[in-house]
Design a protein around this motif. Structure first.
Motif, PDB file in Angstrom:
ATOM      1  N   ALA A 153       0.835  -1.170  -0.160  1.00 34.14           N
ATOM      2  CA  ALA A 153       0.111  -0.026  -0.054  1.00 34.14           C
ATOM      3  C   ALA A 153       0.833   1.339   0.083  1.00 34.14           C
ATOM      4  O   ALA A 153       0.476   2.223  -0.605  1.00 34.14           O
ATOM      5  N   MET A 154       2.127   1.293   0.462  1.00 34.06           N
ATOM      6  CA  MET A 154       3.040   2.472   0.661  1.00 34.06           C
ATOM      7  C   MET A 154       3.431   2.631  -0.789  1.00 34.06           C
ATOM      8  O   MET A 154       3.847   3.828  -1.129  1.00 34.06           O
ATOM      9  N   GLY A 155       3.813   1.396  -1.458  1.00 38.40           N
ATOM     10  CA  GLY A 155       4.382   1.531  -2.728  1.00 38.40           C
ATOM     11  C   GLY A 155       3.169   2.419  -3.798  1.00 38.40           C
ATOM     12  O   GLY A 155       3.759   3.204  -4.607  1.00 38.40           O
ATOM     13  N   LEU A 156       1.852   1.900  -3.502  1.00 42.16           N
ATOM     14  CA  LEU A 156       1.041   2.622  -4.273  1.00 42.16           C
ATOM     15  C   LEU A 156       0.728   3.969  -4.156  1.00 42.16           C
ATOM     16  O   LEU A 156       0.625   4.848  -4.936  1.00 42.16           O
ATOM     17  N   PHE A 157       0.833   4.252  -2.676  1.00 42.79           N
ATOM     18  CA  PHE A 157       0.864   5.702  -2.195  1.00 42.79           C
ATOM     19  C   PHE A 157       2.163   6.613  -2.896  1.00 42.79           C
ATOM     20  O   PHE A 157       1.789   7.685  -3.360  1.00 42.79           O
ATOM     21  N   LEU A 158       3.360   5.938  -2.748  1.00 42.31           N
ATOM     22  CA  LEU A 158       4.310   6.584  -3.087  1.00 42.31           C
ATOM     23  C   LEU A 158       4.396   6.872  -4.813  1.00 42.31           C
ATOM     24  O   LEU A 158       4.837   8.107  -5.369  1.00 42.31           O
ATOM     25  N   SER A 159       3.881   5.976  -5.340  1.00 45.04           N
ATOM     26  CA  SER A 159       3.788   6.269  -6.818  1.00 45.04           C
ATOM     27  C   SER A 159       3.040   7.256  -7.387  1.00 45.04           C
ATOM     28  O   SER A 159       3.260   7.455  -8.387  1.00 45.04           O
ATOM     29  N   LEU A 160       2.193   7.777  -6.595  1.00 50.07           N
ATOM     30  CA  LEU A 160       1.544   9.022  -7.028  1.00 50.07           C
ATOM     31  C   LEU A 160       2.099  10.375  -6.752  1.00 50.07           C
ATOM     32  O   LEU A 160       1.526  11.214  -7.291  1.00 50.07           O
ATOM     33  N   PHE A 161       3.212  10.273  -6.247  1.00 44.31           N
ATOM     34  CA  PHE A 161       3.891  11.396  -5.814  1.00 44.31           C
ATOM     35  C   PHE A 161       5.227  11.688  -6.153  1.00 44.31           C
ATOM     36  O   PHE A 161       5.947  12.633  -6.353  1.00 44.31           O
ATOM     37  N   LEU A 162       6.137  10.270  -6.267  1.00 38.36           N
ATOM     38  CA  LEU A 162       7.438  10.299  -6.830  1.00 38.36           C
ATOM     39  C   LEU A 162       7.554  10.335  -8.236  1.00 38.36           C
ATOM     40  O   LEU A 162       6.829   9.335  -8.813  1.00 38.36           O
ATOM     41  N   PRO A 163       8.706  10.934  -8.870  1.00 41.34           N
ATOM     42  CA  PRO A 163       8.515  10.619 -10.370  1.00 41.34           C
ATOM     43  C   PRO A 163       9.370   9.441 -10.983  1.00 41.34           C
ATOM     44  O   PRO A 163       8.732   9.383 -12.026  1.00 41.34           O
ATOM     45  N   GLY A 164       9.949   8.752 -10.409  1.00 40.21           N
ATOM     46  CA  GLY A 164      10.517   7.757 -10.982  1.00 40.21           C
ATOM     47  C   GLY A 164      10.673   6.458 -10.215  1.00 40.21           C
ATOM     48  O   GLY A 164      10.715   6.489  -8.885  1.00 40.21           O
ATOM     49  N   GLU A 165      11.431   5.308 -10.705  1.00 32.88           N
ATOM     50  CA  GLU A 165      11.409   4.198 -10.099  1.00 32.88           C
ATOM     51  C   GLU A 165      12.710   4.290  -9.064  1.00 32.88           C
ATOM     52  O   GLU A 165      12.720   3.644  -7.888  1.00 32.88           O
ATOM     53  N   VAL A 166      13.662   4.860  -9.260  1.00 31.74           N
ATOM     54  CA  VAL A 166      14.892   5.223  -8.570  1.00 31.74           C
ATOM     55  C   VAL A 166      14.545   5.761  -7.146  1.00 31.74           C
ATOM     56  O   VAL A 166      14.848   5.441  -5.939  1.00 31.74           O
ATOM     57  N   GLU A 167      13.976   6.859  -7.273  1.00 31.36           N
ATOM     58  CA  GLU A 167      13.232   7.725  -6.011  1.00 31.36           C
ATOM     59  C   GLU A 167      12.518   6.770  -5.284  1.00 31.36           C
ATOM     60  O   GLU A 167      12.518   7.020  -4.109  1.00 31.36           O
ATOM     61  N   GLY A 168      11.511   5.978  -6.043  1.00 31.58           N
ATOM     62  CA  GLY A 168      10.603   5.091  -5.018  1.00 31.58           C
ATOM     63  C   GLY A 168      11.349   3.999  -4.389  1.00 31.58           C
ATOM     64  O   GLY A 168      11.206   3.921  -3.342  1.00 31.58           O
ATOM     65  N   MET A 169      12.451   3.488  -4.997  1.00 32.37           N
ATOM     66  CA  MET A 169      13.079   2.448  -4.425  1.00 32.37           C
ATOM     67  C   MET A 169      14.011   2.977  -3.254  1.00 32.37           C
ATOM     68  O   MET A 169      14.055   2.422  -2.173  1.00 32.37           O
ATOM     69  N   VAL A 170      14.564   4.066  -3.460  1.00 31.58           N
ATOM     70  CA  VAL A 170      15.350   4.837  -2.096  1.00 31.58           C
ATOM     71  C   VAL A 170      14.371   5.149  -1.183  1.00 31.58           C
ATOM     72  O   VAL A 170      14.710   4.908   0.050  1.00 31.58           O
ATOM     73  N   ALA A 171      13.356   5.758  -1.435  1.00 35.40           N
ATOM     74  CA  ALA A 171      12.286   5.939  -0.284  1.00 35.40           C
ATOM     75  C   ALA A 171      11.741   4.753   0.393  1.00 35.40           C
ATOM     76  O   ALA A 171      11.880   4.786   1.787  1.00 35.40           O
ATOM     77  N   ILE A 172      11.687   3.614  -0.266  1.00 36.85           N
ATOM     78  CA  ILE A 172      11.069   2.575   0.452  1.00 36.85           C
ATOM     79  C   ILE A 172      12.090   1.903   1.145  1.00 36.85           C
ATOM     80  O   ILE A 172      12.084   1.120   2.324  1.00 36.85           O
ATOM     81  N   ILE A 173      13.557   1.778   0.545  1.00 34.91           N
ATOM     82  CA  ILE A 173      14.741   1.304   1.423  1.00 34.91           C
ATOM     83  C   ILE A 173      14.905   2.207   2.790  1.00 34.91           C
ATOM     84  O   ILE A 173      15.000   1.472   3.781  1.00 34.91           O
ATOM     85  N   MET A 174      14.923   3.450   2.703  1.00 35.11           N
ATOM     86  CA  MET A 174      15.043   4.291   3.760  1.00 35.11           C
ATOM     87  C   MET A 174      13.965   4.236   4.911  1.00 35.11           C
ATOM     88  O   MET A 174      14.201   4.006   5.897  1.00 35.11           O
ATOM     89  N   ILE A 175      12.656   4.055   4.526  1.00 40.00           N
ATOM     90  CA  ILE A 175      11.391   4.025   5.355  1.00 40.00           C
ATOM     91  C   ILE A 175      11.612   2.309   5.951  1.00 40.00           C
ATOM     92  O   ILE A 175      11.684   2.466   7.091  1.00 40.00           O
ATOM     93  N   SER A 176      11.955   1.564   5.082  1.00 30.21           N
ATOM     94  CA  SER A 176      12.015   0.281   5.954  1.00 30.21           C
ATOM     95  C   SER A 176      13.187   0.180   7.075  1.00 30.21           C
ATOM     96  O   SER A 176      12.952  -0.524   7.930  1.00 30.21           O
ATOM     97  N   ILE A 177      14.347   0.743   6.486  1.00 28.59           N
ATOM     98  CA  ILE A 177      15.515   1.093   7.320  1.00 28.59           C
ATOM     99  C   ILE A 177      15.084   1.558   8.915  1.00 28.59           C
ATOM    100  O   ILE A 177      15.404   1.168   9.882  1.00 28.59           O
ATOM    101  N   ILE A 178      14.456   2.680   8.693  1.00 32.14           N
ATOM    102  CA  ILE A 178      13.912   3.484   9.756  1.00 32.14           C
ATOM    103  C   ILE A 178      12.927   2.549  10.567  1.00 32.14           C
ATOM    104  O   ILE A 178      12.695   2.841  11.954  1.00 32.14           O
TER     105      ILE A 178
END
Length: 264
Positions: A153-178
């Motif tokens: 669900a977070m991936g679906l949410f971020l896909s509506l606001f982040l411009p590309g797959e690299v940004e999405g991957m980095v965001a998901i990695i950082m959120i998962s680490i935190i």
């Protein structure tokens, strides 16, 4: 119903075309679990299970394997859903502009999320069962599934606001680490901090630890997971409705007859 089946078929096809996600599923996830099992110490480690308050003793390798599997499925499902939503976003807008029912598209995305999370969770638990027999395997599957759904669900949410797959991957990695690093009872000294209960994967990790090392059946921590899942899904669906909203074409007012005047 036919609109839903067509939309669900295209959504699943978009997932199947993501070769990177398939490679991560086939290689990255079992490799992560294997490394956690073989590298971490098997010595018994005492920790407090916040869900019940009891003190448990478990092998550090098994605790690390649980935490690592949750991290792996979170990253994989989150990235997979983000990538699929990004690739079909423009097509979804064109479909709704042409009159395709948005309800069918939303139902297809939720079906795809549930199917992806279920397959990945069962695959991850299957690999854990090769190395270890938890006391409650069914509850372990439920715990991993909850983490998968939240990050999907977070991936679906971020896909509506982040411009590309690299940004999405980095965001998901950082959120998962935190999210997961401070909760690991072996590696983190903050695992008993009350603020841990607010993190997205708190319910999943507590339930997974409970499933692995106790015969107790307490699903109260999963209320935290359900709250995160409901919040992220609601925001993602609302944002989807906003992004696919069609505006009526402006009506042009006809002007009166134009008279040409000729200079004399």
């Amino acid at each position: 119903m036919s609109a839903y089946r067509t939309a669900a078929g295209y959504s699943l096809l978009a997932l199947a075309k993501n070769r990177l996600a398939l490679i991560l599923l086939a290689v990255f996830l079992p490799l992560w679990i294997t490394v956690a099992k073989t590298v971490a110490t098997p010595d018994l480690f005492p920790f407090r299970l916040r869900a019940s308050g009891e003190i448990l003793h478990a092998g550090g390798d098994k605790i690390t394997m649980i935490s690592g599997s949750l991290n792996a499925v979170s990253l994989l499902v989150g990235f997979w859903m983000f990538s699929a939503a990004r690739r079909t976003g423009a097509f979804d807008r064109r479909l709704t502009a042409a009159g395709y029912p948005r309800g069918a598209l939303l139902a297809a995305k939720l079906t795809t999320l549930l199917a992806t999370a279920t397959v990945v969770s069962a695959y991850a638990v299957g690999w854990m069962l090769l190395y270890w027999r938890p006391l409650q395997p069914g509850l372990l599957v439920l715990a991993v599934l909850a983490a998968s759904l939240i990050y999907g669900a977070m991936g679906l949410f971020l896909s509506l606001f982040l411009p590309g797959e690299v940004e999405g991957m980095v965001a998901i990695i950082m959120i998962s680490i935190i999210d997961l690093a401070p909760q690991n009872p072996v590696a983190a000294t903050t695992a008993n901090n009350p603020l841990i209960t607010l993190l997205p994967s708190y319910g999943s990790l507590q339930t997974a630890l409970q499933a692995g090392f106790t015969h107790r059946l307490t699903i109260t921590p999963l209320a935290n997971s359900l709250a995160w899942l409901a919040a992220l899904s609601t925001i993602a669906l609302a944002a989807f409705f906003r992004h696919t909203r069609t505006h009526p074409a402006p009506t042009t007012r006809r002007s009166g007859p134009v008279h040409a005047y000729r200079k004399r």
